[in-house]
Write a protein that holds these residues in place. Structure first.
Motif, PDB file in Angstrom:
ATOM      1  N   ALA A 162     -24.182  34.187  14.367  1.00 17.53           N
ATOM      2  CA  ALA A 162     -23.487  33.192  15.182  1.00 17.53           C
ATOM      3  C   ALA A 162     -24.001  31.786  14.916  1.00 17.53           C
ATOM      4  O   ALA A 162     -23.305  30.812  15.182  1.00 17.53           O
ATOM      5  N   ASN A 205     -16.416  37.406  23.007  1.00 15.01           N
ATOM      6  CA  ASN A 205     -16.531  36.066  22.433  1.00 15.01           C
ATOM      7  C   ASN A 205     -15.210  35.320  22.483  1.00 15.01           C
ATOM      8  O   ASN A 205     -15.152  34.135  22.207  1.00 15.01           O
ATOM      9  N   SER A 206     -14.156  36.005  22.806  1.00 17.12           N
ATOM     10  CA  SER A 206     -12.821  35.436  22.912  1.00 17.12           C
ATOM     11  C   SER A 206     -11.978  36.451  23.651  1.00 17.12           C
ATOM     12  O   SER A 206     -12.439  37.549  23.940  1.00 17.12           O
ATOM     13  N   GLU A 220     -13.146  40.348  19.516  1.00 14.50           N
ATOM     14  CA  GLU A 220     -14.131  39.408  18.980  1.00 14.50           C
ATOM     15  C   GLU A 220     -15.300  39.375  19.957  1.00 14.50           C
ATOM     16  O   GLU A 220     -15.131  39.051  21.126  1.00 14.50           O
ATOM     17  N   LEU A 221     -16.509  39.737  19.458  1.00 12.34           N
ATOM     18  CA  LEU A 221     -17.649  39.977  20.325  1.00 12.34           C
ATOM     19  C   LEU A 221     -18.900  39.265  19.828  1.00 12.34           C
ATOM     20  O   LEU A 221     -19.007  38.913  18.643  1.00 12.34           O
ATOM     21  N   LEU A 222     -19.838  39.083  20.747  1.00 13.97           N
ATOM     22  CA  LEU A 222     -21.191  38.633  20.429  1.00 13.97           C
ATOM     23  C   LEU A 222     -22.160  39.735  20.822  1.00 13.97           C
ATOM     24  O   LEU A 222     -21.981  40.392  21.858  1.00 13.97           O
ATOM     25  N   GLU A 244     -21.835  37.541  15.440  1.00 10.64           N
ATOM     26  CA  GLU A 244     -20.412  37.468  15.778  1.00 10.64           C
ATOM     27  C   GLU A 244     -19.706  38.616  15.076  1.00 10.64           C
ATOM     28  O   GLU A 244     -19.874  38.806  13.867  1.00 10.64           O
TER      29      GLU A 244
END
Length: 238
Positions: free
Chosen positions: A168, A122-123, A135-137, A12
């Motif tokens: 994560a 991620n968002s 915000e990333l994965l 994350e």
């Protein structure tokens, strides 16, 4: 340690970003609007995104959209007329807001840069005060992640600050900064003006009604934003 010695993991990531010629950064910096992005897609040399532009008035939002029209990298921009909230309806992110669909040069946008390197949103990402927050994965090794981030910096001529990196699969440490990032723009606005005007001093230097009048909202609306912000900062928000 080489990549072959490391195991890939799901990470994350939170990044603060500035890069040149970005219409979203230009509009939030020059016009004073804000933007929430809901994802991106890439097809060849075109990137596509749906985002919400918000501001203090309909004219404010339209000024921000005009900035997009003037950008040399925007190919198409269409208002999503059935999006919620519409003009004239007060939203959690701004007094007025409009969803738009944008097609842009994929060699310029940050969304396309991340997607092409295996990142997943991620968002919703946001742009406020001339700065993007993503915000990333990503499923990779730590060393590969660092190299990829450097490549994106060079490719987009971008200033990228890593503010969070964690597996994560593990609980994320809840920091004051992270909680502040969870605030909506209206909650952050209410909290900021309350702090600046001495609402938390003793004795209080300003009343709730004065603060609500300053932000041109009702007393009940202001208190709702302020109390929700306080709850999130104390770890009891939703």
């Amino acid at each position: 340690m080489t990549d072959s010695d490391q195991e890939r993991e799901l990470l994350e990531v939170t990044l603060d970003i500035w890069h040149p010629e970005c219409w979203g950064i230009a509009s939030t910096d020059e016009v004073g609007s804000g933007l929430v992005g809901h994802g991106a897609a890439v097809d060849g040399r075109s990137g596509y995104e749906r985002c919400t532009i918000y501001g203090d008035s309909r004219e404010h939002v339209e000024q921000a959209i005009d900035v997009a029209y003037e950008s040399p990298f925007i190919r198409t921009i269409r208002q999503v007329e059935d999006a919620v909230p519409h003009y004239g309806r007060q939203s959690l992110i701004g007094r007025t807001a409009q969803d738009v669909f944008i097609e842009y040069d994929a060699t310029e946008g940050m969304g396309a840069a991340f997607l092409s390197q295996g990142f997943v949103l991620n968002s919703s990402y946001r742009i406020e005060n001339g700065l993007e927050t993503w915000e990333l994965l990503v499923y990779t090794t730590r060393s590969s992640f660092e190299r990829t981030l450097d490549d994106i910096r060079k490719e987009r001529d971008a200033d990228i600050t890593l503010t969070r990196l964690s597996p994560a699969s593990s609980p994320s440490p809840v920091t004051s900064r992270h909680r502040q990032q969870e605030l909506t723009p209206r909650q952050r606005e209410a909290l900021t003006v309350a702090r600046k005007r001495g609402y938390y001093e003793w004795p209080r230097a300003v009343s709730v009604q004065d603060l609500a009048t300053e932000l041109d909202v009702s007393k009940a609306t202001f208190l709702e934003h302020l109390r929700n912000a306080e709850a999130k900062l104390l770890g009891d928000g939703h």
